[in-house]
Design a protein around this motif. Structure first.
Motif, short mmCIF file in Angstrom:
data_model
loop_
_atom_site.label_atom_id
_atom_site.label_comp_id
_atom_site.label_asym_id
_atom_site.label_seq_id
_atom_site.Cartn_x
_atom_site.Cartn_y
_atom_site.Cartn_z
N ALA A 139 -56.44 -36.57 -43.94
CA ALA A 139 -55.72 -35.29 -44.02
C ALA A 139 -54.41 -35.48 -44.78
CB ALA A 139 -55.45 -34.76 -42.61
N TYR A 140 -53.70 -36.57 -44.49
CA TYR A 140 -52.44 -36.83 -45.18
C TYR A 140 -52.66 -36.99 -46.68
CZ TYR A 140 -48.28 -39.24 -46.84
OH TYR A 140 -47.16 -39.59 -47.57
N SER A 141 -53.68 -37.74 -47.07
CA SER A 141 -53.97 -37.96 -48.49
C SER A 141 -54.31 -36.65 -49.20
CB SER A 141 -55.12 -38.95 -48.65
OG SER A 141 -54.77 -40.21 -48.11
N THR A 142 -55.09 -35.80 -48.52
CA THR A 142 -55.46 -34.52 -49.09
C THR A 142 -54.23 -33.64 -49.28
OG1 THR A 142 -57.67 -34.58 -48.10
CG2 THR A 142 -56.81 -32.41 -48.72
N HIS A 176 -50.18 -30.97 -52.47
CA HIS A 176 -48.74 -30.70 -52.51
C HIS A 176 -48.13 -31.15 -53.83
CE1 HIS A 176 -44.65 -30.17 -51.10
NE2 HIS A 176 -44.37 -31.43 -51.36
N SER A 177 -48.70 -32.19 -54.44
CA SER A 177 -48.18 -32.67 -55.72
C SER A 177 -48.40 -31.65 -56.84
CB SER A 177 -48.84 -34.00 -56.10
OG SER A 177 -50.20 -33.81 -56.43
N VAL A 178 -49.38 -30.76 -56.62
CA VAL A 178 -49.70 -29.74 -57.63
C VAL A 178 -48.98 -28.43 -57.33
CG1 VAL A 178 -51.57 -28.49 -58.77
CG2 VAL A 178 -51.95 -30.83 -57.97
N ASN A 179 -48.85 -28.08 -56.06
CA ASN A 179 -48.16 -26.85 -55.68
C ASN A 179 -47.39 -27.08 -54.38
OD1 ASN A 179 -47.64 -24.20 -54.41
ND2 ASN A 179 -48.82 -23.39 -56.14
N GLU A 239 -45.37 -24.72 -52.96
CA GLU A 239 -44.91 -23.45 -52.41
C GLU A 239 -45.86 -22.83 -51.39
OE1 GLU A 239 -41.92 -22.50 -53.18
OE2 GLU A 239 -41.73 -24.19 -54.55
N ILE A 240 -47.14 -23.21 -51.39
CA ILE A 240 -48.10 -22.56 -50.51
C ILE A 240 -47.90 -23.03 -49.07
CG2 ILE A 240 -50.57 -22.26 -50.00
CD1 ILE A 240 -51.14 -22.59 -52.96
N PRO A 241 -47.74 -22.11 -48.13
CA PRO A 241 -47.57 -22.49 -46.71
C PRO A 241 -48.78 -23.27 -46.20
CG PRO A 241 -46.96 -20.20 -47.05
CD PRO A 241 -47.60 -20.65 -48.31
N LEU A 242 -48.51 -24.27 -45.37
CA LEU A 242 -49.57 -25.14 -44.88
C LEU A 242 -49.54 -25.21 -43.36
CD1 LEU A 242 -50.61 -28.44 -46.58
CD2 LEU A 242 -50.59 -28.27 -44.10
N PHE A 243 -50.68 -24.92 -42.75
CA PHE A 243 -50.83 -24.96 -41.30
C PHE A 243 -51.70 -26.14 -40.90
CE2 PHE A 243 -50.22 -20.57 -42.57
CZ PHE A 243 -49.28 -20.10 -41.67
N LEU A 244 -51.41 -26.71 -39.73
CA LEU A 244 -52.18 -27.84 -39.23
C LEU A 244 -52.87 -27.48 -37.93
CD1 LEU A 244 -49.55 -30.73 -39.71
CD2 LEU A 244 -51.41 -30.10 -41.26
N VAL A 245 -54.14 -27.90 -37.81
CA VAL A 245 -54.90 -27.74 -36.58
C VAL A 245 -55.54 -29.08 -36.25
CG1 VAL A 245 -56.89 -26.65 -35.48
CG2 VAL A 245 -55.39 -25.30 -36.95
N CYS A 246 -55.40 -29.52 -35.01
CA CYS A 246 -56.04 -30.75 -34.57
C CYS A 246 -57.24 -30.39 -33.69
CB CYS A 246 -55.05 -31.63 -33.79
SG CYS A 246 -55.71 -33.27 -33.41
N ASN A 247 -58.39 -30.88 -34.05
CA ASN A 247 -59.62 -30.59 -33.34
C ASN A 247 -60.05 -31.78 -32.47
OD1 ASN A 247 -61.89 -29.07 -32.62
ND2 ASN A 247 -63.09 -29.74 -34.40
N ARG A 248 -60.81 -31.49 -31.43
CA ARG A 248 -61.42 -32.51 -30.57
C ARG A 248 -60.39 -33.41 -29.87
NH1 ARG A 248 -65.82 -34.21 -35.15
NH2 ARG A 248 -67.04 -32.27 -35.11
N VAL A 249 -59.40 -32.80 -29.28
CA VAL A 249 -58.41 -33.57 -28.54
C VAL A 249 -58.84 -33.68 -27.08
CG1 VAL A 249 -56.62 -32.77 -30.11
CG2 VAL A 249 -56.93 -31.61 -27.93
N LEU A 288 -42.11 -32.41 -46.87
CA LEU A 288 -42.91 -31.21 -46.70
C LEU A 288 -42.88 -30.72 -45.26
CD1 LEU A 288 -45.03 -29.12 -47.61
CD2 LEU A 288 -46.79 -30.86 -47.21
N GLU A 289 -42.45 -29.48 -45.08
CA GLU A 289 -42.49 -28.85 -43.77
C GLU A 289 -43.82 -28.15 -43.58
OE1 GLU A 289 -39.25 -26.30 -42.91
OE2 GLU A 289 -37.71 -27.79 -43.37
N THR A 290 -44.44 -28.34 -42.42
CA THR A 290 -45.72 -27.72 -42.12
C THR A 290 -45.62 -27.01 -40.78
OG1 THR A 290 -46.49 -29.78 -41.12
CG2 THR A 290 -47.08 -29.39 -43.43
N VAL A 291 -46.57 -26.14 -40.51
CA VAL A 291 -46.59 -25.38 -39.27
C VAL A 291 -47.74 -25.86 -38.40
CG1 VAL A 291 -46.89 -23.10 -38.23
CG2 VAL A 291 -45.57 -23.35 -40.35
#
Length: 288
Positions: free
Chosen positions: A171-174, A179-182, A184-194, A217-220
């Motif tokens: 996920a970090y690599s993706t 992010h290196s290309v854009n 400005e687009i807001p980014l949300f994080l979801v963790c599955n299977r906890v 990078l700030e994420t939500v």
């Protein structure tokens, strides 16, 4: 002439409609993290809140949405490109009153637009933007040259990970790449299977801290979903888990995520820009 006049009327009505759908890409660093299941159930959860939702399966040739709902759509995005169907023709009604466009098979170069195909897609997609509140794109695992262009067009990204270290790194690599290309687009994080809420918070915090430390990078943090046996049971029954057992922990969690997202209850300051999907398509696919 009658058809042309009707299409013109619909386009004019769409332009007059100031409420345009938010476009959201759901992606992951690798396959097997439950991305498609999240996309499907998140779409239904938004629909249950009275939102008009279109789920677009972008995992061409490997799409799971049909399998998850136990059916096979008569038409897919392939029919738009190869058989001259309209986008409206290939929309089917899915569970929970959502709309679905499936990916189909056999199309290798998705959205390799020339001027004519771009104009056609632009005109028809503008109608969808006016007719829905949210359009979700369930992306294939990984990033290709074509999918990267498409990712740059949407309004928001939702990245799915699990607590596994390899999943977090993928996920970090993706995120680092897009992010290196854009930036400005807001980014949300979801963790599955906890397994516990503590695991979910720890995983998301770990990823957020790395993104801030190394990328600035700030994420939500949108939320997390428990490792619930209801999910595997619902997949076996080919029914979305939110409909299979609405009282299950995972169903309550997806409803909470949908509520937080729809209400913008993120706990962080986040400015959502006006939808620019069509403008971005022109820029990234036609270079104008």
């Amino acid at each position: 002439m009658k058809d042309q006049a009707e299409n013109l009327r619909r386009r004019l009505e769409a332009r007059q409609n100031q409420s345009m759908a938010r476009t959201i890409s759901v992606l992951s660093g690798k396959g097997g993290v439950g991305k498609s299941n999240f996309s499907l159930n998140f779409s239904i959860a938004l629909s249950q809140r009275g939102k008009r939702v279109l789920l677009f399966d972008m995992d061409i040739g490997m799409g799971n949405i049909d399998i998850l709902i136990g059916g096979q759509s008569p038409c897919s995005i392939i029919d738009f490109f190869e058989n001259d169907y309209s986008l409206n023709d290939i929309i089917t009604t899915g569970p929970g009153n959502i709309s679905i466009i499936t990916g189909g098979t056999g199309l290798k170069n998705l959205f390799a637009f020339d001027e004519d195909s771009y104009t056609r897609f632009n005109e028809e997609f503008s109608l969808l933007l006016a007719n829905y509140d949210y359009i979700l794109f369930d992306m294939g695992a990984g990033i290709t040259q074509d999918s990267m262009k498409f990712l740059l067009c949407v309004d928001e990204w939702v990245v799915i990970t699990t607590p596994e270290p390899t999943s977090i790194m993928d996920a970090y690599s993706t995120i680092k790449y897009i992010h290196s290309v854009n930036k400005e687009i807001p980014l949300f994080l979801v963790c599955n299977r906890v397994f516990t809420s503590k695991d979910g918070k720890k995983t998301i915090n770990r990823l957020q801290n790395a993104l801030m430390k190394f990328l600035g990078l700030e994420t939500v943090a949108l939320g997390f979903l428990p490792d619930d046996r209801t999910v595997s049971k619902s997949v076996s029954k080919q029914m979305p888990f939110i409909l299979f057992d609405s009282e299950a922990d995972v169903s309550k969690a997806i409803l909470d995520i949908a509520s937080r997202y729809a209400n913008h209850s993120f706990g962080e300051e986040l400015t959502l820009q006006k939808s620019g999907f069509l403008r971005n398509m022109k820029r990234y696919f036609l270079g104008k």
